[in-house]
Design an enzyme around this catalytic site. Structure first.
Site, PDB file in Angstrom:
ATOM      1  N   ARG A  67     -11.495  -4.959   2.891  1.00 40.01           N
ATOM      2  CA  ARG A  67     -10.039  -4.940   3.155  1.00 40.01           C
ATOM      3  C   ARG A  67      -9.292  -5.716   2.073  1.00 40.01           C
ATOM      4  NH1 ARG A  67      -7.827  -8.676   6.088  1.00 40.01           N
ATOM      5  NH2 ARG A  67      -9.424  -8.757   7.700  1.00 40.01           N
ATOM      6  N   TYR A 120      12.276  10.960   2.244  1.00 36.07           N
ATOM      7  CA  TYR A 120      11.129  11.590   2.900  1.00 36.07           C
ATOM      8  C   TYR A 120      11.213  11.251   4.408  1.00 36.07           C
ATOM      9  CZ  TYR A 120       6.369  12.302   4.455  1.00 36.07           C
ATOM     10  OH  TYR A 120       5.267  12.711   5.159  1.00 36.07           O
ATOM     11  N   ASP A 192      10.004   5.700  -4.782  1.00 34.40           N
ATOM     12  CA  ASP A 192       8.941   6.628  -4.389  1.00 34.40           C
ATOM     13  C   ASP A 192       8.961   7.752  -5.422  1.00 34.40           C
ATOM     14  OD1 ASP A 192       7.456   8.721  -3.314  1.00 34.40           O
ATOM     15  OD2 ASP A 192       8.065   8.307  -1.253  1.00 34.40           O
ATOM     16  N   LYS A 217      -0.690  13.557  -2.393  1.00 36.38           N
ATOM     17  CA  LYS A 217      -0.068  14.728  -3.016  1.00 36.38           C
ATOM     18  C   LYS A 217      -0.665  14.963  -4.414  1.00 36.38           C
ATOM     19  CE  LYS A 217       2.201  14.343   0.803  1.00 36.38           C
ATOM     20  NZ  LYS A 217       3.495  13.697   0.931  1.00 36.38           N
TER      21      LYS A 217
HETATM   22  C1  LIG Z   1       4.035  12.697   1.766  1.00 33.31           C
HETATM   23  C2  LIG Z   1       5.048  11.767   1.276  1.00 33.31           C
HETATM   24  C3  LIG Z   1       5.087  10.437   1.727  1.00 33.31           C
HETATM   25  C4  LIG Z   1       4.149   9.901   2.768  1.00 33.31           C
HETATM   26  O1  LIG Z   1       2.837   9.885   2.299  1.00 33.31           O
HETATM   27  P1  LIG Z   1       1.557   9.938   3.263  1.00 33.31           P
HETATM   28  O2  LIG Z   1       0.422   9.873   2.309  1.00 33.31           O
HETATM   29  O3  LIG Z   1       1.648  11.212   4.027  1.00 33.31           O
HETATM   30  O4  LIG Z   1       1.673   8.752   4.160  1.00 33.31           O
HETATM   31  C5  LIG Z   1       6.045   9.599   1.194  1.00 33.31           C
HETATM   32  N1  LIG Z   1       6.926  10.038   0.284  1.00 33.31           N
HETATM   33  C6  LIG Z   1       6.929  11.301  -0.159  1.00 33.31           C
HETATM   34  C7  LIG Z   1       7.940  11.721  -1.172  1.00 33.31           C
HETATM   35  C8  LIG Z   1       5.987  12.218   0.313  1.00 33.31           C
HETATM   36  O5  LIG Z   1       5.999  13.481  -0.124  1.00 33.31           O
END
Ligand SMILES: *Cc1c(COP(=O)(O)O)cnc(C)c1O
Length: 401
Positions: A67, A120, A192, A217
């Site tokens: 962790r 998001y 992000d 992603k």
């Molecule tokens: C999918 C996504 C998230 C969240 O990510 P997870 O891995 O599903 O927790 C946050 N921001 C954006 C822009 C995303 O496409």
């Protein structure tokens, strides 16, 4: 293995269970394997207590507990830091794990968070439903309006939160303008950058402090893992690292292995997705069945010049609008053959989804309007299939509408 200084010929333990647990194993190799091993272990053993002491004194090559740190996680994280031009990076159990850890590490009761509104969906709910429970106030501003953001700054504002390009309308945040505002008012800027990936955009170079990604992603890229990343440097990143060890949203070694594997082909994948998406966006723009195309690489995109100035490519995400509201959109999605009907993005397989049924599901009309989301919208994640096949698929689905 544990040293036994007074025991030149160690006694073989009698019991089979003891031998199976403590028996001799292969030595740790002296040369590196090509692929980073999966250190699928919860904890690490010490030769002696002196070594544990060395760890506490900062021994970088010593590990205690997964962790806190693990070599497979460190390896993927250090490649990501490299990609973002960051001092350091850490992995989290998901993109939202990375975002919530960042917020909980840097914000306290009484603090004010200023964020773009076109968030998001999961992040939106974190900001609307959860952070306020801890006494953190949240205000939203439109992504294309640094002026409005600056006007909304208060004495207790601590963080400026961005996404670019945004979901699903692919609006662009002016990274340099927001970084300058954050510096002027002593705010921590966080972005992000999931939709862009470090191939298309490296926000730290524009002066943003912290970058987060959903590694689920593009970074992973194969729709087979869930993971998040935080990259940055300085005291704020240190705070996030220390909080992450306690908040506990750390990633696991197998996921880190898959992520590192994905990273090796990130540039090849994203460059191809950039090319393919641009071609598809141009095609859709000229299609009679399509009302509007949202893609930062198109000259018709209201922030095309800004996108061009801060991105090396425009990404694999396209949103377009068809006639007939939600019924029209679902008819097109249901007729697609190769392009899957699914909500995620950034994988090798193309996916299409209606935002009002996925990321913006259940939003009141007014909120949708503010976010610029319509019922006839389809969000397309362009994968690695042949571009011509994707265009053929879209054409046949649109022809029926
Ligand atoms: C999918 C996504 C998230 C969240 O990510 P997870 O891995 O599903 O927790 C946050 N921001 C954006 C822009 C995303 O496409």
């Amino acid at each position: 293995m544990k040293k036994r200084p007074n025991d030149k010929e160690p006694q073989r333990p009698r019991g089979m269970s003891t031998r199976l647990i403590h028996g001799r194993r292969a030595p740790i190799p002296r040369n590196h394997p090509t692929a980073t091993p999966i250190y699928q272990t919860a904890n690490f053993l010490f030769d002696d207590t002196e070594q544990l002491r060395q760890l506490h004194e900062g021994g970088e090559d010593l590990y205690l507990y997964t962790r806190l740190r693990n070599p497979t996680l460190d390896s993927a994280a250090s490649r990501l830091a490299e990609a973002e031009g960051a001092e350091a990076a850490l992995l989290a159990s998901s993109g939202l794990g990375a975002i919530s850890t960042t917020c909980l590490a840097l914000l306290s009761k009484g603090d004010h968070l200023l964020s773009i509104g076109n968030l998001y969906g999961g992040t939106f709910r974190l900001f609307r439903d959860h952070l306020p429970r801890f006494g953190i106030e949240v205000d939203l501003f439109p992504v294309d309006s640094p002026d409005e953001a600056e006007k909304a700054i208060r004495e207790n504002t601590r963080m400026l939160y961005l996404e670019s390009p945004t979901n699903p309308t692919l609006a662009i945040a002016d990274l340099k303008a927001y970084a300058a505002i954050a510096r002027r008012h002593n705010l921590i800027s966080v972005i992000d950058s999931t939709f862009a990936s470090p191939v298309n955009q490296r926000p730290l170079q524009s002066g943003i402090d912290i970058v987060v990604h959903s590694a689920t992603k593009y970074l992973g890229g194969h729709s087979d893992l869930v993971c998040g990343v935080v990259a940055g440097g300085g005291p704020n990143f240190g705070k996030i690292r220390r909080a992450s060890a306690i908040l506990g949203a750390s990633a696991d070694p197998h996921t880190a292995f898959l992520l590192e594997r994905g990273l090796k082909t990130l540039v090849a994948r994203v460059e191809r997705q950039n090319r393919s998406a641009l071609e598809i966006a141009h095609h859709l723009e000229g299609h009679p069945g399509v009302r509007r195309v949202y893609y930062p690489g198109l000259e018709s995109h209201p922030q095309h010049a800004l996108a061009r100035s801060q991105m090396d490519g425009f990404g694999g995400m396209i949103t377009f609008e068809v006639e007939g509201e939600l019924e029209g959109a679902t008819r097109v999605i249901d007729r697609l053959r190769w392009i899957g009907n699914g909500a995620s993005l950034g994988g090798v397989e193309s996916l299409a989804a209606a935002p009002v049924l996925t990321s913006q599901r259940g939003w009141p009309r007014e909120e949708l309007k503010k976010a610029g989301v319509t019922h006839g919208m389809i969000r397309l994640s362009v994968g690695l299939e042949e571009t011509a096949d994707l265009i053929t698929d879209l054409d046949q689905a649109l022809a029926a509408s």
